[in-house]
Design a protein around this motif. Structure first.
Motif, mmCIF file in Angstrom:
data_model
loop_
_atom_site.group_PDB
_atom_site.id
_atom_site.type_symbol
_atom_site.label_atom_id
_atom_site.label_comp_id
_atom_site.label_asym_id
_atom_site.label_seq_id
_atom_site.Cartn_x
_atom_site.Cartn_y
_atom_site.Cartn_z
ATOM 1 N N VAL A 216 52.715 -1.222 -28.422
ATOM 2 C CA VAL A 216 52.053 -0.244 -29.311
ATOM 3 C C VAL A 216 50.594 -0.077 -28.946
ATOM 4 C CG1 VAL A 216 53.652 -0.773 -31.172
ATOM 5 C CG2 VAL A 216 51.502 -2.030 -31.001
ATOM 6 N N ASN A 217 50.073 -1.112 -28.174
ATOM 7 C CA ASN A 217 48.676 -1.017 -27.755
ATOM 8 C C ASN A 217 47.750 -0.871 -28.937
ATOM 9 O OD1 ASN A 217 46.666 -1.064 -25.860
ATOM 10 N ND2 ASN A 217 46.668 1.145 -25.548
ATOM 11 N N VAL A 218 47.934 -1.758 -30.005
ATOM 12 C CA VAL A 218 47.114 -1.650 -31.200
ATOM 13 C C VAL A 218 46.306 -2.944 -31.416
ATOM 14 C CG1 VAL A 218 47.127 -1.376 -33.693
ATOM 15 C CG2 VAL A 218 48.630 -0.009 -32.288
ATOM 16 N N PHE A 219 46.989 -4.076 -31.608
ATOM 17 C CA PHE A 219 46.303 -5.324 -31.973
ATOM 18 C C PHE A 219 46.323 -6.322 -30.814
ATOM 19 C CE2 PHE A 219 47.858 -3.578 -36.009
ATOM 20 C CZ PHE A 219 46.672 -3.498 -36.700
ATOM 21 N N ILE A 220 45.177 -6.962 -30.611
ATOM 22 C CA ILE A 220 45.040 -7.986 -29.559
ATOM 23 C C ILE A 220 44.632 -9.307 -30.244
ATOM 24 C CG2 ILE A 220 43.786 -8.701 -27.484
ATOM 25 C CD1 ILE A 220 43.311 -5.731 -26.925
ATOM 26 N N PRO A 221 45.444 -10.371 -30.075
ATOM 27 C CA PRO A 221 45.106 -11.652 -30.741
ATOM 28 C C PRO A 221 43.988 -12.403 -29.999
ATOM 29 C CG PRO A 221 47.096 -11.911 -29.467
ATOM 30 C CD PRO A 221 46.735 -10.462 -29.334
ATOM 31 N N PHE A 222 43.276 -13.234 -30.766
ATOM 32 C CA PHE A 222 42.198 -14.061 -30.203
ATOM 33 C C PHE A 222 42.170 -15.381 -30.994
ATOM 34 C CE2 PHE A 222 37.787 -15.553 -30.162
ATOM 35 C CZ PHE A 222 37.595 -15.705 -28.792
ATOM 36 N N VAL A 223 42.224 -16.525 -30.283
ATOM 37 C CA VAL A 223 42.221 -17.847 -30.928
ATOM 38 C C VAL A 223 40.907 -18.545 -30.606
ATOM 39 C CG1 VAL A 223 43.345 -20.092 -31.105
ATOM 40 C CG2 VAL A 223 44.724 -18.021 -30.758
ATOM 41 N N ASN A 224 40.233 -19.019 -31.647
ATOM 42 C CA ASN A 224 38.966 -19.746 -31.483
ATOM 43 C C ASN A 224 38.958 -20.927 -32.462
ATOM 44 O OD1 ASN A 224 36.410 -20.540 -30.804
ATOM 45 N ND2 ASN A 224 35.385 -19.023 -32.107
ATOM 46 N N ASN A 225 38.927 -22.147 -31.898
ATOM 47 C CA ASN A 225 38.886 -23.364 -32.718
ATOM 48 C C ASN A 225 40.042 -23.411 -33.714
ATOM 49 O OD1 ASN A 225 36.572 -24.382 -31.479
ATOM 50 N ND2 ASN A 225 35.214 -23.258 -32.895
ATOM 51 N N GLY A 226 41.239 -22.989 -33.274
ATOM 52 C CA GLY A 226 42.423 -23.080 -34.121
ATOM 53 C C GLY A 226 42.581 -21.925 -35.087
ATOM 54 N N THR A 227 41.699 -20.944 -35.041
ATOM 55 C CA THR A 227 41.801 -19.787 -35.951
ATOM 56 C C THR A 227 42.249 -18.554 -35.159
ATOM 57 O OG1 THR A 227 40.088 -20.668 -37.382
ATOM 58 C CG2 THR A 227 40.578 -18.315 -37.585
ATOM 59 N N LEU A 228 43.327 -17.946 -35.616
ATOM 60 C CA LEU A 228 43.872 -16.735 -34.966
ATOM 61 C C LEU A 228 43.277 -15.502 -35.621
ATOM 62 C CD1 LEU A 228 45.907 -15.377 -33.051
ATOM 63 C CD2 LEU A 228 47.607 -15.543 -34.887
ATOM 64 N N SER A 229 42.608 -14.692 -34.816
ATOM 65 C CA SER A 229 42.029 -13.427 -35.317
ATOM 66 C C SER A 229 42.512 -12.292 -34.415
ATOM 67 C CB SER A 229 40.500 -13.525 -35.347
ATOM 68 O OG SER A 229 40.002 -13.803 -34.040
ATOM 69 N N TRP A 230 42.201 -11.062 -34.819
ATOM 70 C CA TRP A 230 42.772 -9.880 -34.149
ATOM 71 C C TRP A 230 41.678 -8.869 -33.850
ATOM 72 C CZ3 TRP A 230 48.034 -10.286 -33.404
ATOM 73 C CH2 TRP A 230 48.692 -11.271 -34.142
ATOM 74 N N THR A 231 41.926 -8.122 -32.768
ATOM 75 C CA THR A 231 41.108 -6.936 -32.447
ATOM 76 C C THR A 231 42.068 -5.814 -32.048
ATOM 77 O OG1 THR A 231 40.881 -7.581 -30.140
ATOM 78 C CG2 THR A 231 39.182 -8.368 -31.652
ATOM 79 N N ASN A 232 41.561 -4.585 -32.143
ATOM 80 C CA ASN A 232 42.384 -3.441 -31.692
ATOM 81 C C ASN A 232 41.473 -2.380 -31.155
ATOM 82 O OD1 ASN A 232 42.120 -1.105 -33.893
ATOM 83 N ND2 ASN A 232 42.092 -3.098 -34.953
ATOM 84 N N GLU A 233 41.993 -1.629 -30.267
ATOM 85 C CA GLU A 233 41.203 -0.585 -29.624
ATOM 86 C C GLU A 233 41.222 0.715 -30.398
ATOM 87 O OE1 GLU A 233 42.668 -0.181 -25.719
ATOM 88 O OE2 GLU A 233 41.994 -2.173 -25.060
ATOM 89 N N ALA A 234 42.127 0.761 -31.398
ATOM 90 C CA ALA A 234 42.235 2.009 -32.167
ATOM 91 C C ALA A 234 41.296 2.028 -33.346
ATOM 92 C CB ALA A 234 43.677 2.198 -32.646
ATOM 93 N N GLY A 235 40.599 0.929 -33.598
ATOM 94 C CA GLY A 235 39.673 0.884 -34.722
ATOM 95 C C GLY A 235 40.352 0.686 -36.048
ATOM 96 N N LEU A 236 41.621 0.259 -36.040
ATOM 97 C CA LEU A 236 42.342 0.053 -37.284
ATOM 98 C C LEU A 236 41.915 -1.273 -37.909
ATOM 99 C CD1 LEU A 236 45.884 1.187 -36.115
ATOM 100 C CD2 LEU A 236 44.210 2.503 -37.426
ATOM 101 N N PRO A 237 42.127 -1.413 -39.252
ATOM 102 C CA PRO A 237 41.811 -2.700 -39.889
ATOM 103 C C PRO A 237 42.673 -3.823 -39.300
ATOM 104 C CG PRO A 237 42.064 -0.989 -41.534
ATOM 105 C CD PRO A 237 42.549 -0.367 -40.249
ATOM 106 N N ASN A 238 42.033 -4.944 -38.988
ATOM 107 C CA ASN A 238 42.740 -6.082 -38.402
ATOM 108 C C ASN A 238 43.347 -6.959 -39.501
ATOM 109 O OD1 ASN A 238 42.099 -5.584 -35.621
ATOM 110 N ND2 ASN A 238 39.987 -6.232 -36.087
#
Length: 448
Positions: A216-238
């Motif tokens: 879907v090319n929307v959300f990209i996961p990111f893990v930092n110090n055991g916390t999973l967060s998200w980014t997306n290129e479409a500017g949608l709420p994560n």
């Protein structure tokens, strides 16, 4: 006969061949009785005319007695009255009186015999009491010895019990240590398992997220110090971040403290002067925990020769501050004076350089000793030593004195070298009162 003494017995230390004197009178030689006490304390009576004879006022022994015994000669007159006087009034009265005295004496003798019998009975009773006491003491000693044996046995059993308790404690301690080690190992294994599980879950989430992102090319996961967060290129709420880190495991038990190590020590061993141009070195001749540093410090290089010629004269204060190579005569008013019949004690004075020649078996040991006021005194003097045959030696003595103080002697260039026949050794002696020290320098040695 008259009776002039009250003595009835006399004692002597027995000596073979000796004739013994009697200090009392007697009527019949057989009335003189001889006896001695043997080594067992028993009285031994001797037989008249068999073991001894009596003549006049002396006694001669026939029998040989033990050495050192005490022999006693006592008068024991037979208590009878055998004289009968004529039948006259006066003589009859005398005979009656003598008869009466004889009977009284007999009665006294009888009383003495009774007392002697009672005394002997008392002595026998005392001896029996002593025997019973010795038997009781032996029984008491046996009881004490048995008590000691019992105590030793009880102590051995107590020692065995203590040793067994120590063994049981050590076994329990080892079991406890094994249990602690196993608990720690289980906790580490549990933490590793939780870690592996978390890594696997994160990898699964990452793969799933990557698949969604790729599709879907929307959300990209990111893990930092055991916390999973998200980014997306479409500017949608994560989506809200998620903590994917597992719970922290419970702390393991503390291990047993180790024993304290031995404190390290450092000491200075030998300090050696090396050759000019060599490298300084420090070598540990001890151990890692008890270091002993042997230090080698190189001597400075010899300075360049001077260009002058002729005599060398000391400075105004007669102190040499350097060693020079020169030709000619070294002249100095050295302020050092040799004293005594053997000029081996040096003091302040008005003589030139001290010179000694070793020959035959003659040896020299030189000291500086001046008991005067040496405050601030600091001078360097030259001593010349030559050998002309022989086996004598030269040394710096230990009985040095600067004023009232005993200085320390420092051999700056090491021990003095041997001097061969025909050689001359030049040394410098620096007397330094402020440092309370005498420094010895080796200037050089040449063959004449």
């Amino acid at each position: 006969m008259s009776v002039t003494t009250t003595a009835t017995s006399v004692s002597y230390i027995y000596q073979e061949g000796e004739v013994y004197s009697l200090p009392y009178e007697y009527q019949n030689e057989a009335d003189v009785k001889a006896s001695y006490i043997d080594s067992d304390g028993n009285k031994v009576n001797l037989a008249y005319n068999v073991d001894y004879t009596v003549g006049g006022s002396t006694v001669t022994l026939i029998a040989a007695l033990p050495d050192g015994v005490t022999i006693t000669f006592s008068r024991q007159t037979e208590i009878t009255q055998q004289t009968e006087l004529p039948q006259q009034t006066i003589t009859k009265a005398i005979e009656t009186a003598i008869d009466k005295n004889t009977m009284c004496v007999q009665e006294i003798a009888t009383d003495q015999g009774t007392l002697r019998a009672e005394f002997n009975a008392f002595t026998a009773n005392i001896n029996q009491t002593i025997v019973r006491f010795e038997q009781s003491f032996d029984e008491f000693k046996i009881s004490i010895n048995q008590a000691i044996v019992n105590l030793e046995q009880n102590f051995d059993e107590f020692e065995k019990t203590v040793n067994q308790s120590i063994t049981n404690f050590e076994q329990n301690f080892n079991d406890f240590k094994k249990e602690v080690n196993q608990t720690v190992a289980d906790a580490i294994a549990e933490v590793e398992a939780i870690k592996e599980t978390a890594i696997t879950e994160m990898n699964d989430i990452k793969d799933e997220t990557q698949n969604i992102a790729n599709n879907v090319n929307v959300f990209i996961p990111f893990v930092n110090n055991g916390t999973l967060s998200w980014t997306n290129e479409a500017g949608l709420p994560n989506p809200a971040p998620v903590n994917i880190k597992g719970e922290q495991g419970s702390p393991g038990k503390d291990g047993v403290d180790g024993t304290d190590g031995t404190a390290a020590t450092i000491a200075i061993g030998t300090v050696t002067t090396g050759e000019p141009g060599s490298s300084a070195s420090v070598v540990n001749s001890g151990t890692a925990t008890a270091a002993v540093f042997d230090i080698t410090i190189p001597r400075g290089d010899k300075g360049a020769d001077g260009t002058g010629a002729g005599d060398v004269i000391a400075a105004a204060d007669n102190t040499f501050t350097a060693t020079n190579t020169f030709y000619g005569v070294l002249k100095t008013k050295s302020d050092m004076q040799a004293v005594g019949s053997l000029p081996t004690v040096l003091q302040r004075g008005d003589s030139n350089i001290q010179a000694y020649t070793l020959k035959n078996g003659l040896s020299r040991s030189v000291v500086f000793r001046d008991t005067g006021d040496m405050t601030g005194y600091a001078k360097t003097f030259i001593i010349s030593v030559a050998r002309s045959g022989g086996t004598g030696t030269f040394s710096i003595g230990s009985n040095n004195g600067i004023g009232a103080n005993t200085p320390t002697v420092y051999m700056v260039d090491g021990a003095l070298p041997d001097i061969a026949d025909g050689e001359v050794l030049k040394i410098a002696m620096e007397v330094n009162e402020p440092a309370n020290a005498i420094f010895i320098y080796i200037l050089g040695k040449v063959a004449l």
